[in-house]
Each structure stands twice: as structure tokens, then as C-alpha cells.
Write a protein that holds these residues in place. Structure first.
Motif, PDB file in Angstrom:
ATOM      1  N   ASP A 218       0.871  -1.188   0.000  1.00 12.72           N
ATOM      2  CA  ASP A 218       0.000   0.000   0.000  1.00 12.72           C
ATOM      3  C   ASP A 218       0.903   1.232   0.000  1.00 12.72           C
ATOM      4  O   ASP A 218       1.662   1.455   0.947  1.00 12.72           O
ATOM      5  CB  ASP A 218      -0.884  -0.046   1.266  1.00 12.72           C
ATOM      6  N   ALA A 219       0.821   2.041  -1.053  1.00 14.05           N
ATOM      7  CA  ALA A 219       1.801   3.125  -1.238  1.00 14.05           C
ATOM      8  C   ALA A 219       1.443   4.436  -0.532  1.00 14.05           C
ATOM      9  O   ALA A 219       2.177   5.427  -0.673  1.00 14.05           O
ATOM     10  CB  ALA A 219       2.014   3.372  -2.730  1.00 14.05           C
ATOM     11  N   HIS A 220       0.328   4.455   0.239  1.00 10.32           N
ATOM     12  CA  HIS A 220      -0.057   5.729   0.877  1.00 10.32           C
ATOM     13  C   HIS A 220      -1.204   5.479   1.861  1.00 10.32           C
ATOM     14  O   HIS A 220      -2.319   5.145   1.456  1.00 10.32           O
ATOM     15  CB  HIS A 220      -0.496   6.704  -0.233  1.00 10.32           C
ATOM     16  N   ILE A 221      -0.896   5.606   3.138  1.00 14.95           N
ATOM     17  CA  ILE A 221      -1.936   5.424   4.169  1.00 14.95           C
ATOM     18  C   ILE A 221      -1.597   6.329   5.357  1.00 14.95           C
ATOM     19  O   ILE A 221      -0.421   6.560   5.646  1.00 14.95           O
ATOM     20  CB  ILE A 221      -2.044   3.932   4.592  1.00 14.95           C
ATOM     21  N   HIS A 222      -2.638   6.841   6.013  1.00 10.86           N
ATOM     22  CA  HIS A 222      -2.435   7.725   7.173  1.00 10.86           C
ATOM     23  C   HIS A 222      -2.778   6.980   8.454  1.00 10.86           C
ATOM     24  O   HIS A 222      -3.956   6.754   8.738  1.00 10.86           O
ATOM     25  CB  HIS A 222      -3.327   8.960   7.071  1.00 10.86           C
ATOM     26  N   MET A 223      -1.758   6.635   9.216  1.00 14.84           N
ATOM     27  CA  MET A 223      -1.989   5.934  10.480  1.00 14.84           C
ATOM     28  C   MET A 223      -2.907   6.716  11.434  1.00 14.84           C
ATOM     29  O   MET A 223      -3.770   6.114  12.070  1.00 14.84           O
ATOM     30  CB  MET A 223      -0.625   5.619  11.118  1.00 14.84           C
ATOM     31  N   PRO A 224      -2.801   8.056  11.529  1.00 17.03           N
ATOM     32  CA  PRO A 224      -3.664   8.780  12.483  1.00 17.03           C
ATOM     33  C   PRO A 224      -5.117   8.885  12.032  1.00 17.03           C
ATOM     34  O   PRO A 224      -5.938   9.457  12.751  1.00 17.03           O
ATOM     35  CB  PRO A 224      -3.046  10.197  12.527  1.00 17.03           C
ATOM     36  N   GLN A 225      -5.438   8.369  10.859  1.00 14.97           N
ATOM     37  CA  GLN A 225      -6.800   8.546  10.350  1.00 14.97           C
ATOM     38  C   GLN A 225      -7.640   7.266  10.406  1.00 14.97           C
ATOM     39  O   GLN A 225      -8.674   7.171   9.750  1.00 14.97           O
ATOM     40  CB  GLN A 225      -6.753   9.088   8.912  1.00 14.97           C
ATOM     41  N   THR A 226      -7.195   6.295  11.216  1.00 18.00           N
ATOM     42  CA  THR A 226      -7.965   5.053  11.299  1.00 18.00           C
ATOM     43  C   THR A 226      -9.319   5.285  11.984  1.00 18.00           C
ATOM     44  O   THR A 226     -10.230   4.484  11.841  1.00 18.00           O
ATOM     45  CB  THR A 226      -7.171   3.966  12.060  1.00 18.00           C
ATOM     46  N   GLN A 227      -9.456   6.414  12.699  1.00 20.01           N
ATOM     47  CA  GLN A 227     -10.775   6.756  13.272  1.00 20.01           C
ATOM     48  C   GLN A 227     -11.377   7.986  12.588  1.00 20.01           C
ATOM     49  O   GLN A 227     -12.272   8.633  13.135  1.00 20.01           O
ATOM     50  CB  GLN A 227     -10.637   6.944  14.790  1.00 20.01           C
TER      51      GLN A 227
ATOM     52  N   ALA B 158       3.507   2.634   2.801  1.00 19.10           N
ATOM     53  CA  ALA B 158       4.124   3.948   3.018  1.00 19.10           C
ATOM     54  C   ALA B 158       3.150   4.738   3.877  1.00 19.10           C
ATOM     55  O   ALA B 158       2.018   5.020   3.458  1.00 19.10           O
ATOM     56  CB  ALA B 158       4.383   4.647   1.697  1.00 19.10           C
ATOM     57  N   VAL B 159       3.581   5.060   5.088  1.00 20.53           N
ATOM     58  CA  VAL B 159       2.660   5.483   6.148  1.00 20.53           C
ATOM     59  C   VAL B 159       2.955   6.916   6.597  1.00 20.53           C
ATOM     60  O   VAL B 159       4.101   7.253   6.905  1.00 20.53           O
ATOM     61  CB  VAL B 159       2.811   4.522   7.356  1.00 20.53           C
ATOM     62  N   TYR B 160       1.911   7.726   6.660  1.00 18.71           N
ATOM     63  CA  TYR B 160       2.019   9.056   7.251  1.00 18.71           C
ATOM     64  C   TYR B 160       1.737   8.948   8.747  1.00 18.71           C
ATOM     65  O   TYR B 160       0.751   8.305   9.150  1.00 18.71           O
ATOM     66  CB  TYR B 160       0.971  10.010   6.676  1.00 18.71           C
TER      67      TYR B 160
ATOM     68  N   VAL C  58      -0.276   2.382  -6.388  1.00 17.02           N
ATOM     69  CA  VAL C  58      -1.674   2.411  -5.951  1.00 17.02           C
ATOM     70  C   VAL C  58      -1.732   2.316  -4.431  1.00 17.02           C
ATOM     71  O   VAL C  58      -0.844   1.731  -3.799  1.00 17.02           O
ATOM     72  CB  VAL C  58      -2.509   1.282  -6.596  1.00 17.02           C
ATOM     73  N   ALA C  59      -2.803   2.890  -3.864  1.00 15.46           N
ATOM     74  CA  ALA C  59      -2.833   3.012  -2.405  1.00 15.46           C
ATOM     75  C   ALA C  59      -4.250   3.150  -1.879  1.00 15.46           C
ATOM     76  O   ALA C  59      -5.167   3.544  -2.602  1.00 15.46           O
ATOM     77  CB  ALA C  59      -2.015   4.231  -1.994  1.00 15.46           C
ATOM     78  N   THR C  60      -4.387   2.865  -0.583  1.00 14.51           N
ATOM     79  CA  THR C  60      -5.708   2.990   0.051  1.00 14.51           C
ATOM     80  C   THR C  60      -6.024   4.429   0.455  1.00 14.51           C
ATOM     81  O   THR C  60      -7.168   4.835   0.475  1.00 14.51           O
ATOM     82  CB  THR C  60      -5.774   2.142   1.342  1.00 14.51           C
TER      83      THR C  60
ATOM     84  N   GLY D 120      -7.417   7.748   5.905  1.00 13.33           N
ATOM     85  CA  GLY D 120      -8.820   7.689   6.043  1.00 13.33           C
ATOM     86  C   GLY D 120      -9.631   8.491   5.037  1.00 13.33           C
ATOM     87  O   GLY D 120     -10.858   8.482   5.177  1.00 13.33           O
ATOM     88  N   GLY D 121      -9.003   9.161   3.988  1.00 15.92           N
ATOM     89  CA  GLY D 121      -9.829   9.647   2.899  1.00 15.92           C
ATOM     90  C   GLY D 121     -10.360   8.445   2.137  1.00 15.92           C
ATOM     91  O   GLY D 121     -11.493   8.424   1.662  1.00 15.92           O
ATOM     92  N   GLY D 122      -9.550   7.405   2.059  1.00 13.71           N
ATOM     93  CA  GLY D 122      -9.959   6.140   1.462  1.00 13.71           C
ATOM     94  C   GLY D 122     -10.865   5.370   2.414  1.00 13.71           C
ATOM     95  O   GLY D 122     -10.902   5.649   3.612  1.00 13.71           O
ATOM     96  N   THR D 123     -11.561   4.386   1.871  1.00 14.48           N
ATOM     97  CA  THR D 123     -12.579   3.720   2.681  1.00 14.48           C
ATOM     98  C   THR D 123     -12.320   2.234   2.922  1.00 14.48           C
ATOM     99  O   THR D 123     -13.145   1.561   3.540  1.00 14.48           O
ATOM    100  CB  THR D 123     -13.964   3.887   2.025  1.00 14.48           C
ATOM    101  N   SER D 124     -11.214   1.703   2.429  1.00 17.33           N
ATOM    102  CA  SER D 124     -10.940   0.290   2.672  1.00 17.33           C
ATOM    103  C   SER D 124      -9.445   0.068   2.861  1.00 17.33           C
ATOM    104  O   SER D 124      -8.632   0.659   2.154  1.00 17.33           O
ATOM    105  CB  SER D 124     -11.420  -0.560   1.490  1.00 17.33           C
ATOM    106  N   TYR D 125      -9.109  -0.816   3.794  1.00 18.67           N
ATOM    107  CA  TYR D 125      -7.717  -1.217   3.989  1.00 18.67           C
ATOM    108  C   TYR D 125      -7.285  -2.259   2.956  1.00 18.67           C
ATOM    109  O   TYR D 125      -6.114  -2.593   2.878  1.00 18.67           O
ATOM    110  CB  TYR D 125      -7.531  -1.819   5.382  1.00 18.67           C
ATOM    111  N   SER D 126      -8.274  -2.803   2.247  1.00 20.89           N
ATOM    112  CA  SER D 126      -7.985  -3.916   1.346  1.00 20.89           C
ATOM    113  C   SER D 126      -7.443  -3.425   0.009  1.00 20.89           C
ATOM    114  O   SER D 126      -8.065  -2.609  -0.678  1.00 20.89           O
ATOM    115  CB  SER D 126      -9.269  -4.714   1.098  1.00 20.89           C
ATOM    116  N   MET D 127      -6.291  -3.946  -0.394  1.00 25.13           N
ATOM    117  CA  MET D 127      -5.762  -3.596  -1.718  1.00 25.13           C
ATOM    118  C   MET D 127      -6.589  -4.254  -2.823  1.00 25.13           C
ATOM    119  O   MET D 127      -6.596  -3.779  -3.959  1.00 25.13           O
ATOM    120  CB  MET D 127      -4.286  -3.984  -1.833  1.00 25.13           C
TER     121      MET D 127
END
Ligand code: GUN
Ligand code: ZN
Length: 436
Positions: free
Chosen positions: A77-86, A136-138, A321-323, A326-333
Motif C-alpha cells: 500500500d503506497a499511501h496510508i495515514h496511520m492517524p486517520q484510522t478513526q 508507506a505510512v504518514y 496504488v494506495a488505500t 482515512g480519505g480512502g474507505t478500505s484497507y484492502s488492496m
């Protein structure tokens, strides 16, 4: 333990890529209907036909039988925000309002004792449950966010890229650093974590809007001092965002030029979104080797627009490509690629199952420059693996009754699949998820 006892083999239907299905078609993938993935000390030793490999294994090798399931390299997953899981699934706003109304509110909680640790553990659990072994995690602006994530990832031995967000304006006071402190904290984190075990650092100026020119210059200095670190940021996601960025940097020719002037556009740059790109911006990406990161569920959810993958390919720009949780709606690639397919359909483009599965394995590994380590089953690669049951749900099993060949089965997997299809996830040869 004897040397041979370290050998473990996963048996099942092996699928991996050594080329690009867009240009090489069927020759791009390897499929072994009854295969063995042989792992030694966390690395792929070999992958091939069970009949020929079984006899080569030492008597005490551990064989784990995953038949009839698919065995693939772990997803990336090339772009995900750890602080946005909620923050996921926050109603009714486009980018700038969504940031102010939801995201910047949640991200402030990472200043609280223990919260970053809780989110880091959740994020890694959820990624692995979805078969994603690298991301790749923010983090948030707090140094502690990246620290907590790296600590947890290192403990689990996952190969992760992460960074503390740098932002020194246009955000709540509690979420700002300074050009100076952002530089210092990022430098310290690089010294502590970049290259420690499987951890990699990404210099992370959030986007041009939340950084002063002084801070982008500091980020550029970091990039020059640490050319093997990634850079991750956002660009050309939303019309109002673009107008604001241009207003803040009137001397730049366009949005990409803002980053380019500060030395932030290069082959290690992971540029989130890239939806409303000009001719010159595509050219700047092609010239510098910057990577366009396509986040389909986010682009649809935030109403941002449609990423033009065919155009990127035509212009010679690398795409990941990336999830974008939390702008995205699924953790699933898998789910991400199902939405990518629809985004492309709306533009008269298509995406085969092979191209989709290539994108989330070898394609992303190459875009991130990590293909010498992950993304395939070539000998010597780190044994990050996902095992998938293509018929895990009633609807999928029912649909597969009419599937005629592998391509059709895989298209059902990409279109309808998610974490329910993940039977197992292995990190460096060790099983960390027992699903199904
Ligand atoms: N642009 C700047 N920050 C963000 C973010 O957190 N999410 C998305 N989707 N776009 C951004
Ligand atoms: Zn993002």
C-alpha cells in the motif's frame, strides 16, 4: 537448530509477477498450479513445481499445505495515514473541509499518552489482516507518532516506510511544528529508524498548503542529506486545494513546480493523488522520475476526481496504488483495485485482473524502489506472503461456479475480494495472520 530445520515450504497455487502485464501480457506472470514456495531464514529460496522441488527438501523441512488456495507476494500500500484510522467514513465533505472538520481534530489526539501506540498497533493489525505486508505510512505532526509506528513495526519485523508529518501553517496551533523543529525531529527519526531492521524513513511534508517555503526548504535539505529516504506528500487532488497552493506560491509555475523548486520531486517522491495534472506537471514527473500515487477509494469518497492511468503510462510516469485511509474507505488492496477498475471504466479504460494484482505486488514494489527486496518470489526476496481463498464468501463461491479459467477467477477475486479472502499472512516467513 540445524541449518536445514530453518526451511519451511508453503504448498498451494503460486502466483507472482516478473514483468508488466500491460507490456508483456501472459509472459509477465508465473502461475504454478501445485507449487512450493521454499523459505529459508525468512527469504525466498526458490518457488516452483511441487513435483520437482519436494525431493530437494531436507527431511525435517516444515511443509504447510495451503492447497487449494492462492499464494502471492504480500500486498503493498503506497499511501496510508496511520492517524486517520478513526477518521474513515466521515460524512459530507470534500478535501479542505474534510481536513479541517475531521482530520485535524483526530490528529490532535496523538499528543495524548498512548494514543499513537494504540493506532500504530491497530493500523498494522488491519494491514496484515488484509494481506498488506508493506505500506508507506504518514504519521501525524508529533514525532511520537512515527516513533510509535516504527517501534511496533520493528517488533513485528514488517517492512514499512513511515514518516512524521511536517506542517507549520494552515493547521490548528496544536498540529504545527516549525521549519526548524520539523527538520530536527525528522533528522532524529531518520538516525534512529531508517535502515534499522526493515524500517525505512519517508520525509513527509504534508502538502504545500501546510508548509511555509522555509519548511519546504528544510524538507528539501533533508532529502539532499538523505537521498535514500523516500519523500511523501500530496498534489493536485482537489480544485480548491490547487487554487490555494498556487496562491501561497505565486512564483511557482504550477503545483509540481512548488515541490521541484525545493528539491522534493525525484525518483523517491511518492506524490499522492495527481488527479488534476497539467501537461507540464506530467512532464516534470516523467523528467524527475516522481511517482504518481493513485488512491481510488479516496478519490471517489472525497469527490476529488478520476485518476488518468492511461495518460500517466503514455507520458512515462511511474504509478503506484494506495488505500489513502482515512480519505480512502478500505484497507484492502483488493477492494482498492476494484474501485480503480471503476475509476478507469468511467474514462473508457480497463484493468485486467493480472494488471491489478501486478500493481499491488511487483508494480508497487518497483514504484517504491523496493523490488530488490519485496514484491515477487524471485530467490532472495523477503518472504512476505499472502494466502488467498478466492471462494471465501458465499457470493464469490457461487460466482466461481461459472468461472472458466484463471483470468476469470482472479477477476472475481479483485472485484469482490477483501480481508475475508485472506487465509494467512506471512512476514519474513513467519505466519502472523490466521484468517478464514
Ligand atoms: N492532502 C493533505 N493532507 C491530506 C490527507 O490527510 N488526506 C488526503 N486525502 N489529502 C490530503
Ligand atoms: Zn493522503
Amino acid at each position: 537448530m540445524t541449518a536445514s530445520a530453518a526451511i519451511r515450504a508453503l504448498r498451494g497455487r503460486l502466483l507472482w509477477f516478473s514483468g508488466d502485464p500491460w507490456t508483456q501480457g501472459e509472459a509477465a506472470h508465473h502461475y504454478v498450479a501445485d507449487g512450493l514456495l521454499v523459505i529459508e531464514n525468512g527469504l525466498v529460496k526458490t518457488a516452483g513445481d511441487t513435483r520437482s522441488l519436494l525431493a530437494t527438501l531436507p527431511a525435517d523441512a516444515e511443509i504447510i499445505d495451503h492447497r487449494p488456495h492462492l499464494i502471492m507476494p504480500g500486498f503493498i500500500d503506497a499511501h496510508i495515514h496511520m492517524p486517520q484510522t478513526q477518521v474513515v467514513a466521515s460524512y459530507g465533505a470534500q478535501l479542505m473541509d474534510w481536513l479541517n472538520r475531521y482530520t485535524f481534530v483526530e490528529e490532535q489526539k496523538l499528543a495524548q499518552q498512548g494514543h499513537a501506540e494504540k493506532l500504530a498497533a491497530f493500523c498494522l493489525d488491519e494491514l496484515l489482516a488484509n494481506g498488506t505486508t508493506t505500506a508507506a505510512v504518514y504519521g501525524s505532526v508529533h514525532r511520537q507518532s512515527a516513533e510509535a509506528f516504527f517501534r511496533e513495526s520493528h517488533r513485528r519485523n514488517t517492512r514499512m516506510i513511515a514518516g512524521k508529518v511536517m506542517m507549520d501553517r494552515n493547521a490548528p496551533e496544536a498540529l504545527t511544528d516549525t521549519a526548524e523543529s520539523g527538520y530536527r525531529d525528522s533528522s532524529d527519526l531518520i538516525a534512529r529508524w531508517h535502515g534499522k531492521g526493515r524500517q525505512l524513513y519517508a520525509i513527509t511534508p504534508r502538502f504545500a498548503i501546510t508548509s511555509t517555503p522555509e519548511q519546504l526548504a528544510a524538507a528539501g535539505r533533508l532529502a539532499a542529506e538523505h537521498p535514500d529516504c523516500h519523500i511523501q506528500t500530496h498534489i493536485d487532488e482537489n480544485r480548491a486545494e490547487i487554487a490555494f497552493a498556487r496562491e501561497l506560491y505565486p512564483e511557482a509555475a504550477d503545483y509540481a513546480d512548488i515541490y521541484r523548486r525545493f528539491g522534493l520531486l525525484g525518483p523517491k517522491s511518492l506524490m499522492g493523488h495527481c488527479i488534476h495534472m497539467t501537461h507540464n506537471e506530467w512532464r516534470a514527473f516523467a523528467e524527475t522520475g516522481a511517482v504518481a500515487v493513485f488512491c481510488p477509494t479516496s478519490n471517489l469518497f472525497l469527490g476529488s476526481g478520476l485518476f488518468d492511468w492511461a495518460h500517466a503510462r503514455q507520458r512515462g510516469v511511474k504509478v503506484a496504488v494506495a488505500t489513502d485511509i482515512g480519505g480512502g474507505t478500505s484497507y484492502s488492496m483488493l477492494r482498492t483495485m476494484a474501485e480503480a477498475y471503476k475509476v478507469l471504466q468511467l474514462q473508457g479504460q480497463s484493468l485486467s485482473a493480472f494488471a491489478a494484482l501486478h500493481a499491488i505486488t511487483l508494480g508497487n514494489a518497483q514504484a517504491l524502489g523496493l523490488d530488490p527486496w519485496i514484491g515477487s518470489f524471485e530467490p532472495g526476496r523477503e518472504a512476505d506472503v499472502v494466502v488467498l481463498d478466492t471462494g471465501a464468501t458465499r457470493a464469490m463461491a457461487h460466482r466461481l461456479e461459472t468461472a472458466r479459467d484463471l483470468a476469470e477467477e482472479l477477476f472475481v477475486l479483485v472485484t469482490l475480494g477483501d480481508d475475508r479472502n485472506v487465509v494467512a499472512t506471512y512476514v519474513a516467513g513467519e505466519r502472523v495472520v490466521r484468517g478464514g
